[in-house]
Motif scaffolding. Structure first.
Motif, mmCIF file in Angstrom:
data_model
loop_
_atom_site.group_PDB
_atom_site.id
_atom_site.type_symbol
_atom_site.label_atom_id
_atom_site.label_comp_id
_atom_site.label_asym_id
_atom_site.label_seq_id
_atom_site.Cartn_x
_atom_site.Cartn_y
_atom_site.Cartn_z
ATOM 1 N N ASP A 164 0.820 -1.221 0.000
ATOM 2 C CA ASP A 164 0.000 0.000 0.000
ATOM 3 C C ASP A 164 0.852 1.267 0.000
ATOM 4 N N LEU A 222 1.750 2.905 -3.454
ATOM 5 C CA LEU A 222 0.698 3.674 -4.121
ATOM 6 C C LEU A 222 0.458 4.997 -3.409
ATOM 7 N N ARG A 279 0.091 -3.153 -6.736
ATOM 8 C CA ARG A 279 -0.993 -4.134 -6.882
ATOM 9 C C ARG A 279 -1.185 -4.482 -8.359
ATOM 10 N N LYS A 280 -0.952 -3.490 -9.194
ATOM 11 C CA LYS A 280 -1.213 -3.649 -10.626
ATOM 12 C C LYS A 280 0.031 -4.060 -11.407
ATOM 13 N N ASN A 307 1.907 1.712 -8.362
ATOM 14 C CA ASN A 307 0.832 0.818 -7.936
ATOM 15 C C ASN A 307 1.327 -0.616 -8.035
ATOM 16 N N TYR A 334 -8.409 4.055 -5.290
ATOM 17 C CA TYR A 334 -7.213 4.216 -6.118
ATOM 18 C C TYR A 334 -6.500 2.898 -6.438
ATOM 19 N N VAL A 335 -7.057 1.774 -6.021
ATOM 20 C CA VAL A 335 -6.338 0.503 -6.167
ATOM 21 C C VAL A 335 -6.142 0.107 -7.626
ATOM 22 N N SER A 368 -5.428 2.322 -9.981
ATOM 23 C CA SER A 368 -4.718 3.430 -10.609
ATOM 24 C C SER A 368 -3.603 2.930 -11.519
#
Length: 307
Positions: A218, A221, A246-247, A244, A236-237, A239
């Motif tokens: 986290d 980001l 996560r992406k 980021n 915004y997850v 984004s």
């Protein structure tokens, strides 16, 4: 009888010669001696006055200005440090009545893009990057006339001294560069709730990288979007911001903070364990680590992160 005859034979008014100086001579001699003494005393007074007047005044005491001081805690970003400079400048003007040359705007400009300092592990591609991560968090003394560039130089020099003592052999076995370790250290610094968490969080990052998993940190980001920790990340997850994690798999483009020595050491030597997940416990002071996704989700429900 003879003596009496001599006296009778002396002419009238005759005075026998006196023995020693006369009273007039004695008086004259005393007056002369007194005059000489007065001349000696007067001459001494004149000499003392001349010496006193010709002697240079004592030098003025050297007043050494007390240095100003600024402290950057571990985990501060460049933006945090710039804000601290603004705050310290204000205090210096109000309480010390001086106007320092340090400026937040100059600090951000100087650290926004630069060839990375240090070993080829950092500068191998000769690409200019932000100095995030290289601005060692510590306490620095400075003078009112000291330019902002000097503070940046002092921070980078402190980082180099610390980094020279870091053993990177373990990281290199996992095909990580020095810059990679610094990026990991910055994530550890921002995510660790307690000192004992650091090496375990580093282990999670190593394990996820080796398994090709997204890091899902986290803090990366939040850094990329400049979102404070009190604001929810939910909107915004997805984004497309490059920070980021996560992406986008792998490490973020740059460090996300300036880590201290414990986090750097943890990133270079992570704990041994299979952990691939972690989350903060409800007390926000301790972290739960697990190797199982199912166990991770169960604890998210247990801790109230999921309904």
């Amino acid at each position: 009888m003879v003596e009496q005859q001599r006296r009778l034979s002396l002419p009238p008014g005759y005075k026998p010669p006196q023995q020693g100086p006369s009273r007039a001579q004695v008086l004259t001699r005393r007056l002369i001696a007194l005059g000489v003494l007065l001349l000696v005393v007067l001459g001494g007074v004149l000499v003392v006055q001349h010496v006193t007047r010709s002697k240079p005044p004592p030098p003025a005491p050297v007043v050494v200005a007390k240095p100003l001081r600024i402290t950057f805690p571990e985990g501060f970003t460049r933006r945090d440090m710039a804000k601290r400079i603004t705050a310290v400048d204000a205090i210096a003007r109000q309480k010390r009545h001086v106007n320092p040359k340090l400026r937040a705007s100059a600090y951000l400009a100087l650290t926004s893009k630069s060839k990375l300092p240090g070993t080829p592990a950092f500068a191998r591609d000769n690409v200019a990057r932000p100095l995030e991560g290289f601005l060692f968090p510590s306490t620095y003394d400075f003078t009112a006339k000291q330019p902002t560039a000097r503070l940046v130089q002092d921070q980078v020099a402190a980082f180099k001294r610390v980094w020279s003592g870091i053993d990177l052999r373990y990281a290199k076995k996992h095909r990580l560069t020095g810059y990679d370790v610094l990026v990991i250290a910055s994530m550890v610094e921002k995510e660790a709730l307690a000192p004992e968490d650091r090496a375990k969080i580093a282990a999670v990052i190593y394990n996820r990288l080796s398994q090709g998993m997204a890091l899902g940190i986290d803090a990366t980001l939040r850094y990329g979007l400049n979102i404070p920790g009190t604001k929810p990340l939910g909107p915004y997850v997805n984004s497309s911001n490059p920070y980021n994690t996560r992406k986008y798999p792998g490490l973020p483009p740059t460090p996300i903070a300036n880590p201290g020595v414990p986090s750097i050491k943890a990133a270079a030597h992570p704990a041994k364990g299979c952990w691939t997940y972690f989350l903060a416990k409800p007390d926000k002071r301790h972290t739960y680590f697990t190797c199982s996704f199912r166990d991770f989700v169960n604890h998210e429900h247990q801790y109230g992160y999921l309904p």
